[in-house]
Design a protein around this motif. Structure first.
Motif, PDB file in Angstrom:
ATOM      1  N   PHE A  45       0.820  -1.205   0.000  1.00  0.00           N
ATOM      2  CA  PHE A  45       0.000   0.000   0.000  1.00  0.00           C
ATOM      3  C   PHE A  45       0.856   1.258   0.000  1.00  0.00           C
ATOM      4  CE2 PHE A  45      -2.502   3.328   2.104  1.00  0.00           C
ATOM      5  CZ  PHE A  45      -3.549   3.398   1.208  1.00  0.00           C
ATOM      6  N   HIS A  46       2.008   1.202   0.686  1.00  0.00           N
ATOM      7  CA  HIS A  46       2.897   2.364   0.685  1.00  0.00           C
ATOM      8  C   HIS A  46       3.387   2.661  -0.728  1.00  0.00           C
ATOM      9  CE1 HIS A  46       5.984   5.198   1.925  1.00  0.00           C
ATOM     10  NE2 HIS A  46       6.835   4.522   1.181  1.00  0.00           N
ATOM     11  N   VAL A  47       3.722   1.632  -1.481  1.00  0.00           N
ATOM     12  CA  VAL A  47       4.186   1.848  -2.856  1.00  0.00           C
ATOM     13  C   VAL A  47       3.076   2.461  -3.704  1.00  0.00           C
ATOM     14  CG1 VAL A  47       5.080   0.724  -4.917  1.00  0.00           C
ATOM     15  CG2 VAL A  47       5.827  -0.049  -2.676  1.00  0.00           C
ATOM     16  N   ILE A  48       1.880   1.877  -3.631  1.00  0.00           N
ATOM     17  CA  ILE A  48       0.770   2.387  -4.432  1.00  0.00           C
ATOM     18  C   ILE A  48       0.458   3.827  -4.037  1.00  0.00           C
ATOM     19  CG2 ILE A  48      -1.654   2.056  -4.997  1.00  0.00           C
ATOM     20  CD1 ILE A  48       0.187  -0.022  -6.218  1.00  0.00           C
ATOM     21  N   ALA A  49       0.482   4.105  -2.724  1.00  0.00           N
ATOM     22  CA  ALA A  49       0.222   5.468  -2.271  1.00  0.00           C
ATOM     23  C   ALA A  49       1.288   6.437  -2.766  1.00  0.00           C
ATOM     24  CB  ALA A  49       0.145   5.500  -0.740  1.00  0.00           C
ATOM     25  N   SER A  50       2.548   5.997  -2.792  1.00  0.00           N
ATOM     26  CA  SER A  50       3.627   6.854  -3.282  1.00  0.00           C
ATOM     27  C   SER A  50       3.444   7.165  -4.761  1.00  0.00           C
ATOM     28  CB  SER A  50       4.980   6.170  -3.047  1.00  0.00           C
ATOM     29  OG  SER A  50       5.206   5.930  -1.679  1.00  0.00           O
ATOM     30  N   VAL A  51       3.014   6.182  -5.533  1.00  0.00           N
ATOM     31  CA  VAL A  51       2.799   6.408  -6.961  1.00  0.00           C
ATOM     32  C   VAL A  51       1.670   7.413  -7.168  1.00  0.00           C
ATOM     33  CG1 VAL A  51       2.079   5.318  -9.115  1.00  0.00           C
ATOM     34  CG2 VAL A  51       3.700   4.147  -7.614  1.00  0.00           C
ATOM     35  N   ILE A  52       0.582   7.252  -6.420  1.00  0.00           N
ATOM     36  CA  ILE A  52      -0.549   8.167  -6.569  1.00  0.00           C
ATOM     37  C   ILE A  52      -0.137   9.587  -6.191  1.00  0.00           C
ATOM     38  CG2 ILE A  52      -2.845   8.740  -5.695  1.00  0.00           C
ATOM     39  CD1 ILE A  52      -3.372   5.779  -5.388  1.00  0.00           C
TER      40      ILE A  52
END
Length: 821
Positions: free
Chosen positions: A553-560
């Motif tokens: 989730f941290h990765v996806i949040a960083s991309v967003i």
């Protein structure tokens, strides 16, 4: 033997320019729009017809066209223009264009610099440029590329007095890309108008594609053997022209979309392979048309390649007189021997696939002939593939699974090194960019023990004088110039791709298709959020939901956050499917980035190239990477192996991976067969005892409360247990050793206390001579330190504040993702 046809790509194989013309393999090919030069509805003559005007008049017009410049510069324009016209008067022709075409200058054999005389020593490029801007002569693209005309676009636009062209220049100035690409967009359009002899109103998508196709030929002539000439010209111009509404409705938004041909017809697919016998060609077309109804496009392409190319085209190469499907045994033996070896001399791995396709082809004709004898019966023949060919097929497939398992076992211990490398590289470039952005120009600063100095190049100073943004550049203590913004951008996407692949187990196509709409969450009654990632249907045409770990989730949040940091939503883009050769609807894809003047979705090949570069970097410090390369699918296999080895039932793993058959998941797991069998049989026995058929009903409130209670019971002293619902603790609550334990950031200091206690116990065991106890304590200490290192590494990750997504970005039945990670 004739060369084999190459496999298809996303574009047509009909090249406008051959490899012989360019000197290297070209990807400049025609697509859905036929490339052709534009026709002028009205010949552009901003100063009237100057085709036979006196040189004095043309020189005076060149002087007036530069009236905004200094008087000395304007005088140079007039003098240089007259000298060029005097040079052209030596050649045959009644018009300046005829003399130009007859001269070495007009043919591109010399440049304006070669016209300099010993008396003057002047460069006459100013005069040549004035002739183009005044529309006295119409140059070729080779001449335009051969001359480096400084300020050509500005002077050309000023001379044309065309309101549409001036509107385009204003649109370029406000478009969202850097000044070098704005300058490129202006030059490409002005160059096209001058070369094709048209006004801006006559500029069409086909004309811009023709300009893009001709550019590599001109560049290859100027730089023979240089592959950097094989690039698309006019991409930035296309984006601006489409945005301002100059192109007709329905024109693709980018040049890349226009160059992609899309799906080929069956006739085009078959005709890529030389079929001499037209009767057999018609039979193959009928067969593929019949099979088309029950298969997708990608499978159909493979079927055509196996039967039309690998089978029948090879048969005709061996025996050109073969007229029907009755293949003699000796001919089949020769064919079978040849397809076992590729053209490069290496053994072919997919021989069984070809043989099975041929066998199915013959038996399909037998079956269809019973229903439609008038159509298929004339071609019915004995299948040349003997039953012995399929003997040992299961054994060969087991060997394939064994090779995959060996590949996974070899890469699994190397994965932490790759993960650490991409993380450290991203952290280094991110923090270096932050320090460099805060530093003043020509100021030195220290980062990770090295000295850097922020600098401005001459190009940056020119941009700054024009009021344009300058990129952040630094020079390290070795004198090397570092494009830190580009380095940080590349390092971020390398990190994001590796982390997403290893934490989700998604296929590479599925990762590239993850969008902002793929994020969902489930909110429990106690307020706890369970983040979910929706995987779009891909290979098995099944949509599935993956519970996201904190790392994922941290990765996806960083991309967003990276896409929305300026306050705008995630851009909507179309993604090209390389298998089905179709474009998706505009969607907020997460794995997209802007390269040059165009924003596009990251392709699977780009991720593969990235992994290869990172493994090459690691090979300098870790010799194991010299012979080992990671592919996106390796992460999927390692993900599955770690899940099953951690005690997850294999049927749940199959669901997470989207496998229709549990045997497929077994092939992904690099553990011993007895372990897989034990997991699977235990699951079957428990299922038969606890869940008889009549119990498959709606969930009761009590069962739902039990389901939610499971998440409460997963909370332990050091954090949270990641075991799935319905599975007991597999490690007898030895949490320090358990890979399912997720350490809470608040309990990292508690690990120090546990380590001190373990060290004290080990000293006592060493004093007493308890060898078994020492071995167990050493393993526990090692695992504790690994968990602490991983937890501390996660705490160094920057917090990502997503804010609240806009409601128009998500469907009405979807919930927004959590606010931060």
């Amino acid at each position: 033997m004739a060369d084999l046809a190459r496999p298809t790509t996303g574009v047509s194989r009909r090249h406008t320019h051959t490899s012989d013309e360019l000197g290297f393999a070209s990807r400049f090919v025609s697509g859905q729009i036929e490339a052709r030069p534009a026709s002028a509805t009205t010949v552009p003559r901003p100063f009237g017809d100057l085709s036979a005007a006196p040189s004095q008049l043309i020189g005076q017009l060149a002087h007036e066209a530069c009236s905004a410049a200094a008087a000395q510069t304007a005088h140079q324009h007039r003098a240089s223009t007259r000298r060029v016209l005097a040079y052209l008067e030596r050649f045959e022709g009644s018009t300046w264009q005829q003399r130009w075409d007859d001269s070495p200058l007009g043919r591109g054999e010399i440049t304006a610099a070669d016209m300099s005389t010993n008396q003057t020593g002047r460069n006459h490029s100013v005069g040549v440029r004035a002739l183009f801007c005044l529309r006295v002569v119409q140059p070729t693209l080779l001449v335009m590329r051969k001359h480096n005309f400084n300020g050509f676009a500005d002077q050309f636009i000023a001379a044309q007095k065309d309101p549409l062209l001036e509107k385009y220049a204003a649109q370029v100035a406000h478009h969202d890309f850097s000044w070098p690409h704005k300058r490129e967009a202006l030059f490409d359009v002005c160059c096209l108008l001058a070369v094709q002899g048209i006004g801006f109103a006559d500029l069409t998508p086909a004309a811009l594609l023709h300009h893009a196709h001709d550019s590599p030929t001109a560049k290859a002539a100027l730089r023979p053997g240089k592959k950097d000439a094989n690039v698309f010209a006019g991409r930035a111009a296309w984006n601006v022209l489409h945005a301002m509404g100059h192109f007709p409705a329905g024109t693709p938004a980018t040049m890349r979309q226009a160059l992609h041909r899309g799906q080929l017809t069956l006739e085009e697919l078959v005709d890529r392979h030389t079929i001499r016998n037209q009767s057999v060609r018609r039979l193959l077309l009928d067969y593929f048309h019949r099979r088309r109804s029950d298969t997708d496009y990608a499978s159909l392409v493979h079927l055509v390649r196996n039967i039309a190319h690998h089978f029948w085209a090879r048969i005709e190469e061996i025996n050109p007189e073969q007229a029907d499907l009755n293949i003699p045994a000796d001919l089949y033996s020769t064919w079978r021997r040849q397809i076992g070896v590729r053209h490069d001399g290496k053994p072919r791995m997919g021989v069984d696939t070809i043989v099975i396709a041929v066998r199915s082809f013959y038996y399909d004709l037998h079956t269809w002939a019973a229903d439609e004898p008038e159509r298929w019966a004339p071609w019915v023949a004995s299948c040349p593939v003997p039953p012995s060919e399929l003997r040992g097929l299961a054994k060969r497939r087991r060997r394939i699974n064994e090779r995959s398992a060996d590949r996974t076992r070899l890469r699994q211990p190397l994965l932490p090194l790759l993960v650490r490398h991409v993380e450290e590289r991203y952290d280094h470039t991110r923090t270096l960019l932050e320090q460099a952005s805060a530093a003043a120009t020509n100021t030195a600063f220290t980062h990770d023990g090295r000295t850097y100095r922020r600098i401005l190049t001459e190009e940056d100073r020119t941009l700054a004088r024009g009021g344009h943004r300058t990129p952040v550049r630094v020079r390290d203590d070795t004198g090397q110039l570092v494009q830190i913004e580009a380095e940080e951008e590349t390092a971020f996407w390398d990190w994001a791709a590796v982390e997403t692949l290893r934490h989700s187990g998604a296929r590479i196509e599925e990762m590239c298709e993850v969008s902002h709409l793929s994020i969902r969450h489930y909110q429990r009654n106690n307020g706890e959020m369970v983040a979910l990632l929706v995987i779009s249907p891909s290979k098995t045409d099944r949509e599935r939901v993956i519970p996201m770990s904190a790392e994922l989730f941290h990765v996806i949040a960083s991309v967003i956050r990276r896409h929305t940091r300026d306050g705008s939503p995630v851009p909507l883009l179309r993604r090209f499917d390389p298998h089905d050769k179709v474009w998706s609807p505009p969607m907020p894809f997460l794995f997209q980035r802007k390269i040059g003047s165009t924003r596009s979705v990251i392709s699977p090949q780009t991720v593969l190239n990235m992994l290869e570069r990172r493994c090459t970097d690691l090979a300098e410090r870790h010799p194991a990477f010299r012979s080992v390369k990671f592919t996106p699918h390796d992460f999927r296999r390692i993900f599955t192996t770690e899940l099953v080895n951690s005690g997850l039932p294999i049927h749940i793993g199959a669901t997470l991976l989207g496998h229709l058959n549990i045997q497929t998941t077994r092939g992904y797991v690099a553990v011993f067969d007895e372990d897989i069998t034990r997991h699977y049989l235990a699951h079957l026995n428990e299922r038969r005892q606890l869940r008889p058929d009549h119990e498959y009903r709606d969930v009761t409130s009590g069962e739902w409360d039990e389901f939610e209670e499971h998440f409460d019971k997963r909370k332990v002293e050091l954090g949270s247990c990641g075991r799935p619902y319905g599975t007991p603790c597999q490690h007898e609550h030895a949490c320090i050793r358990c890979p399912m334990l997720q350490i809470s950031q608040k309990m990292i200091s508690r690990l120090d206390d546990l380590e001190a206690d373990l060290i004290t116990r080990r000293a006592r065991a060493h004093a007493e001579g308890w060898a078994g106890e020492i071995e167990g304590l050493d393993l526990t200490i090692q695992l504790l330190r690994t968990k602490r290192e991983d937890s501390q590494r996660r705490t160094r990750r920057p917090l990502v504040d997503l804010g609240l997504p806009r409601l128009n970005l998500i469907s009405t039945d979807a919930r927004s993702c959590p606010a931060s990670a």
